[in-house]
Design an enzyme around this catalytic site. Sequence first.
Site, PDB file in Angstrom:
ATOM      1  N   GLU A 124       9.143  -1.832 -21.822  1.00  0.00           N
ATOM      2  CA  GLU A 124      10.141  -0.758 -21.756  1.00  0.00           C
ATOM      3  C   GLU A 124      11.562  -1.295 -21.596  1.00  0.00           C
ATOM      4  OE1 GLU A 124       8.887   2.706 -19.517  1.00  0.00           O
ATOM      5  OE2 GLU A 124       6.783   2.203 -19.824  1.00  0.00           O
ATOM      6  N   THR A 183       7.434  -5.344 -18.395  1.00  0.00           N
ATOM      7  CA  THR A 183       7.052  -4.274 -19.317  1.00  0.00           C
ATOM      8  C   THR A 183       7.841  -4.348 -20.621  1.00  0.00           C
ATOM      9  OG1 THR A 183       7.259  -1.877 -19.609  1.00  0.00           O
ATOM     10  CG2 THR A 183       8.719  -2.852 -18.014  1.00  0.00           C
ATOM     11  N   SER A 215      12.936   1.289 -16.349  1.00  0.00           N
ATOM     12  CA  SER A 215      13.083   0.113 -17.220  1.00  0.00           C
ATOM     13  C   SER A 215      14.357  -0.659 -16.894  1.00  0.00           C
ATOM     14  CB  SER A 215      13.015   0.503 -18.698  1.00  0.00           C
ATOM     15  OG  SER A 215      13.933   1.507 -19.014  1.00  0.00           O
ATOM     16  N   GLU A 227       7.528  -0.391  -8.272  1.00  0.00           N
ATOM     17  CA  GLU A 227       7.415   1.044  -8.529  1.00  0.00           C
ATOM     18  C   GLU A 227       7.282   1.140 -10.044  1.00  0.00           C
ATOM     19  OE1 GLU A 227       7.179   3.616  -6.615  1.00  0.00           O
ATOM     20  OE2 GLU A 227       7.542   2.671  -4.685  1.00  0.00           O
ATOM     21  N   ASN A 269       1.882  -0.369 -22.826  1.00  0.00           N
ATOM     22  CA  ASN A 269       1.153   0.540 -21.914  1.00  0.00           C
ATOM     23  C   ASN A 269      -0.304   0.127 -21.751  1.00  0.00           C
ATOM     24  OD1 ASN A 269       3.507   2.150 -22.868  1.00  0.00           O
ATOM     25  ND2 ASN A 269       2.546   3.724 -21.599  1.00  0.00           N
ATOM     26  N   ASN A 270      -0.744   0.073 -20.507  1.00  0.00           N
ATOM     27  CA  ASN A 270      -2.148  -0.249 -20.188  1.00  0.00           C
ATOM     28  C   ASN A 270      -2.939   1.032 -19.949  1.00  0.00           C
ATOM     29  OD1 ASN A 270      -2.286  -3.386 -18.393  1.00  0.00           O
ATOM     30  ND2 ASN A 270      -0.842  -2.786 -19.966  1.00  0.00           N
ATOM     31  N   ILE A 307       7.530  -6.476  -0.168  1.00  0.00           N
ATOM     32  CA  ILE A 307       8.290  -7.607  -0.742  1.00  0.00           C
ATOM     33  C   ILE A 307       9.778  -7.569  -0.364  1.00  0.00           C
ATOM     34  CG2 ILE A 307       6.733  -8.189  -2.664  1.00  0.00           C
ATOM     35  CD1 ILE A 307       8.652  -6.548  -4.494  1.00  0.00           C
ATOM     36  N   LEU A 335       0.835  -1.212   0.000  1.00  0.00           N
ATOM     37  CA  LEU A 335       0.000   0.000   0.000  1.00  0.00           C
ATOM     38  C   LEU A 335       0.866   1.257   0.000  1.00  0.00           C
ATOM     39  CD1 LEU A 335      -2.950  -1.006   2.373  1.00  0.00           C
ATOM     40  CD2 LEU A 335      -2.780  -1.236  -0.112  1.00  0.00           C
ATOM     41  N   LYS A 349      13.368  -2.906 -14.025  1.00  0.00           N
ATOM     42  CA  LYS A 349      12.516  -4.023 -14.467  1.00  0.00           C
ATOM     43  C   LYS A 349      13.364  -5.034 -15.273  1.00  0.00           C
ATOM     44  CE  LYS A 349       8.615  -4.600 -14.091  1.00  0.00           C
ATOM     45  NZ  LYS A 349       7.782  -5.233 -13.026  1.00  0.00           N
ATOM     46  N   ILE A 354       1.978  18.239 -22.116  1.00  0.00           N
ATOM     47  CA  ILE A 354       2.507  17.308 -23.131  1.00  0.00           C
ATOM     48  C   ILE A 354       4.019  17.477 -23.151  1.00  0.00           C
ATOM     49  CG2 ILE A 354       2.456  16.650 -25.583  1.00  0.00           C
ATOM     50  CD1 ILE A 354      -0.291  16.522 -24.467  1.00  0.00           C
TER      51      ILE A 354
HETATM   52  P1  NAD Z   1       0.930   0.432  -9.886  1.00  0.00           P
HETATM   53  O1  NAD Z   1       2.009   1.407  -9.546  1.00  0.00           O
HETATM   54  O2  NAD Z   1      -0.431   0.904 -10.171  1.00  0.00           O
HETATM   55  O3  NAD Z   1       0.807  -0.655  -8.702  1.00  0.00           O
HETATM   56  C1  NAD Z   1       1.918  -1.205  -8.059  1.00  0.00           C
HETATM   57  C2  NAD Z   1       1.435  -1.857  -6.779  1.00  0.00           C
HETATM   58  O4  NAD Z   1       2.581  -2.442  -6.118  1.00  0.00           O
HETATM   59  C3  NAD Z   1       0.796  -0.887  -5.786  1.00  0.00           C
HETATM   60  O5  NAD Z   1      -0.398  -1.424  -5.266  1.00  0.00           O
HETATM   61  C4  NAD Z   1       1.862  -0.735  -4.693  1.00  0.00           C
HETATM   62  O6  NAD Z   1       1.308  -0.474  -3.412  1.00  0.00           O
HETATM   63  C5  NAD Z   1       2.544  -2.088  -4.750  1.00  0.00           C
HETATM   64  N1  NAD Z   1       3.925  -2.029  -4.254  1.00  0.00           N
HETATM   65  C6  NAD Z   1       4.882  -1.125  -4.582  1.00  0.00           C
HETATM   66  N2  NAD Z   1       6.015  -1.380  -3.908  1.00  0.00           N
HETATM   67  C7  NAD Z   1       5.780  -2.489  -3.155  1.00  0.00           C
HETATM   68  C8  NAD Z   1       6.561  -3.248  -2.257  1.00  0.00           C
HETATM   69  N3  NAD Z   1       7.836  -2.904  -1.987  1.00  0.00           N
HETATM   70  N4  NAD Z   1       6.012  -4.343  -1.667  1.00  0.00           N
HETATM   71  C9  NAD Z   1       4.724  -4.692  -1.930  1.00  0.00           C
HETATM   72  N5  NAD Z   1       3.921  -3.984  -2.751  1.00  0.00           N
HETATM   73  C10 NAD Z   1       4.449  -2.903  -3.364  1.00  0.00           C
HETATM   74  O7  NAD Z   1       1.529  -0.418 -11.100  1.00  0.00           O
HETATM   75  P2  NAD Z   1       0.773  -1.078 -12.334  1.00  0.00           P
HETATM   76  O8  NAD Z   1       0.668  -0.077 -13.417  1.00  0.00           O
HETATM   77  O9  NAD Z   1      -0.434  -1.774 -11.861  1.00  0.00           O
HETATM   78  O10 NAD Z   1       1.865  -2.156 -12.777  1.00  0.00           O
HETATM   79  C11 NAD Z   1       1.878  -3.461 -12.205  1.00  0.00           C
HETATM   80  C12 NAD Z   1       3.021  -4.257 -12.810  1.00  0.00           C
HETATM   81  O11 NAD Z   1       2.859  -4.341 -14.223  1.00  0.00           O
HETATM   82  C13 NAD Z   1       4.404  -3.631 -12.566  1.00  0.00           C
HETATM   83  O12 NAD Z   1       5.304  -4.669 -12.324  1.00  0.00           O
HETATM   84  C14 NAD Z   1       4.709  -2.921 -13.877  1.00  0.00           C
HETATM   85  O13 NAD Z   1       6.103  -2.866 -14.090  1.00  0.00           O
HETATM   86  C15 NAD Z   1       4.020  -3.836 -14.878  1.00  0.00           C
HETATM   87  N6  NAD Z   1       3.551  -3.178 -16.117  1.00  0.00           N
HETATM   88  C16 NAD Z   1       2.805  -2.033 -16.069  1.00  0.00           C
HETATM   89  C17 NAD Z   1       2.330  -1.466 -17.263  1.00  0.00           C
HETATM   90  C18 NAD Z   1       1.457  -0.237 -17.269  1.00  0.00           C
HETATM   91  O14 NAD Z   1       1.137   0.289 -18.351  1.00  0.00           O
HETATM   92  N7  NAD Z   1       1.001   0.277 -16.135  1.00  0.00           N
HETATM   93  C19 NAD Z   1       2.635  -2.072 -18.491  1.00  0.00           C
HETATM   94  C20 NAD Z   1       3.395  -3.248 -18.483  1.00  0.00           C
HETATM   95  C21 NAD Z   1       3.846  -3.795 -17.301  1.00  0.00           C
HETATM   96  P1  TYD Z   2       3.145   7.402 -18.901  1.00  0.00           P
HETATM   97  O1  TYD Z   2       1.673   7.287 -18.782  1.00  0.00           O
HETATM   98  O2  TYD Z   2       3.930   7.997 -17.765  1.00  0.00           O
HETATM   99  O3  TYD Z   2       3.700   5.962 -19.290  1.00  0.00           O
HETATM  100  P2  TYD Z   2       5.198   5.517 -19.803  1.00  0.00           P
HETATM  101  O4  TYD Z   2       6.152   6.609 -19.548  1.00  0.00           O
HETATM  102  O5  TYD Z   2       5.464   4.326 -18.950  1.00  0.00           O
HETATM  103  O6  TYD Z   2       5.033   5.189 -21.262  1.00  0.00           O
HETATM  104  O7  TYD Z   2       3.457   8.269 -20.192  1.00  0.00           O
HETATM  105  C1  TYD Z   2       2.951   7.927 -21.477  1.00  0.00           C
HETATM  106  C2  TYD Z   2       3.524   8.894 -22.479  1.00  0.00           C
HETATM  107  O8  TYD Z   2       2.980  10.202 -22.211  1.00  0.00           O
HETATM  108  C3  TYD Z   2       5.041   9.056 -22.369  1.00  0.00           C
HETATM  109  O9  TYD Z   2       5.564   9.250 -23.683  1.00  0.00           O
HETATM  110  C4  TYD Z   2       5.214  10.323 -21.543  1.00  0.00           C
HETATM  111  C5  TYD Z   2       4.007  11.147 -21.938  1.00  0.00           C
HETATM  112  N1  TYD Z   2       3.464  12.054 -20.882  1.00  0.00           N
HETATM  113  C6  TYD Z   2       3.208  13.392 -21.183  1.00  0.00           C
HETATM  114  O10 TYD Z   2       3.427  13.852 -22.312  1.00  0.00           O
HETATM  115  N2  TYD Z   2       2.675  14.174 -20.202  1.00  0.00           N
HETATM  116  C7  TYD Z   2       2.420  13.701 -18.951  1.00  0.00           C
HETATM  117  O11 TYD Z   2       1.957  14.479 -18.064  1.00  0.00           O
HETATM  118  C8  TYD Z   2       2.687  12.328 -18.659  1.00  0.00           C
HETATM  119  C9  TYD Z   2       2.416  11.757 -17.282  1.00  0.00           C
HETATM  120  C10 TYD Z   2       3.195  11.530 -19.676  1.00  0.00           C
END
Ligand code: NAD
Ligand code: TYD
Length: 350
Positions: free
Chosen positions: A134, A132, A158, A86, A186-187, A62, A37, A161, A213
Amino acid sequence: MKKSILITGGAGFIGSHVVKLFVEKYPNYQIVNLDALTYAGNLENLREIEGASNYKFVKADIQDSKSLEKIFNTYQISDVIHLAAESHVDRSITDPLAFVMTNVIGTVNLLNVAKAAWKENYHDHLFYHVSTDEVYGSLHDDSYFLETTAYDPQSPYSASKASSDHFVRAYANTYKMRTVVSNCSNNYGPNHFPEKLIPLCINNIKNNKPLPIYGKGENVRDWLYVKDHARAIDTVFHKGKAGETYNIGGFNEWKNIDIVRLLCKKMDEKLGREPGTSEQLITFVKDRAGHDLRYAIDATKIQKELGWEPSLQFEEGIEITIDWYLANEEWLKNVTTGAYQDYYEQHYTS
Ligand code: NAD
Ligand code: TYD
């Protein structure tokens, strides 16, 4: 078959969708959600399933091996789906060490505890590491990331990761642990923390705030609806081959500026504003340091070998996402004011 699955990071954006999917779809699995959390963890994401009999939440870090050992012992954990991390690139630029601590040290810690708990007898156990795209770096031509593309991480996020991915594969090679890794693009979707591009813009458009941007907005990302990622994780967990890597993507590339313009157009319609009103909020700001130009996943392997593909077209997914944020004002308010962080005290401690 009965399983007891430890899902880490289950209170975060993607993790909460994975937890909900598994709790609802597999009533005979026990799902243990471990999350520290941090600012990104929000138990309100899990309201729908928090009372389910096959669901347990444990607040733990963790990096803390004693807590992990206790959890493995108490719940007889059979498998791990590891998402805790993170996850925000901008934060990794200001505080890289936090990313090393959780993403690298935390992952190695979890591998060690799983290895000891499973007594190096991995036959019925799987360690699934969620990663990811990345890690592959930045594309400057029209090629795609394949599972065989060499790692070339460019940001502290990255790099951390990539390091954790290497450790997972090293444990498979050295100790014969059954592991699988997936690397996703990216999700976007409901419950996305509004520091990331899409939810940040939805929130700012709603509140008439500037839309920052970075640079010229020419950077390209490949967007996948979060529930499609959760479905892919389900597929890889059940059908993936141990030792393999699967790339997951949306076949859906967008320049940042185009995505922000689309959000402005759709929100003008939904909020009853004159066409063009929200675009005036677009503000070009200083570029992110070391900003990766383009990510694009070739997801042919998971499509051909495991039969997964995205279910939603982007236009549909983005509509659902905007509607979700407009309908869930309280979630957004609690996140932006920080009130969501009281949820654990209110609901889990007496
Ligand atoms: P998020 O930041 O929304 O969630 C991360 C969660 O991990 C949080 O609930 C946080 O409390 C928990 N956490 C952080 N540090 C912790 C620790 N030390 N111990 C236990 N819990 C901890 O991240 P997300 O966007 O849901 O991503 C989840 C996973 O998917 C990550 O491993 C990320 O690298 C990977 N991922 C994310 C995306 C994306 O677009 N968001 C895309 C591909 C892969
Ligand atoms: P982000 O959602 O942070 O994901 P990631 O960096 O993991 O791809 O950013 C998506 C894209 O948007 C990235 O190219 C950075 C850009 N960006 C902006 O231009 N403005 C913003 O305020 C943020 C958060 C991201």
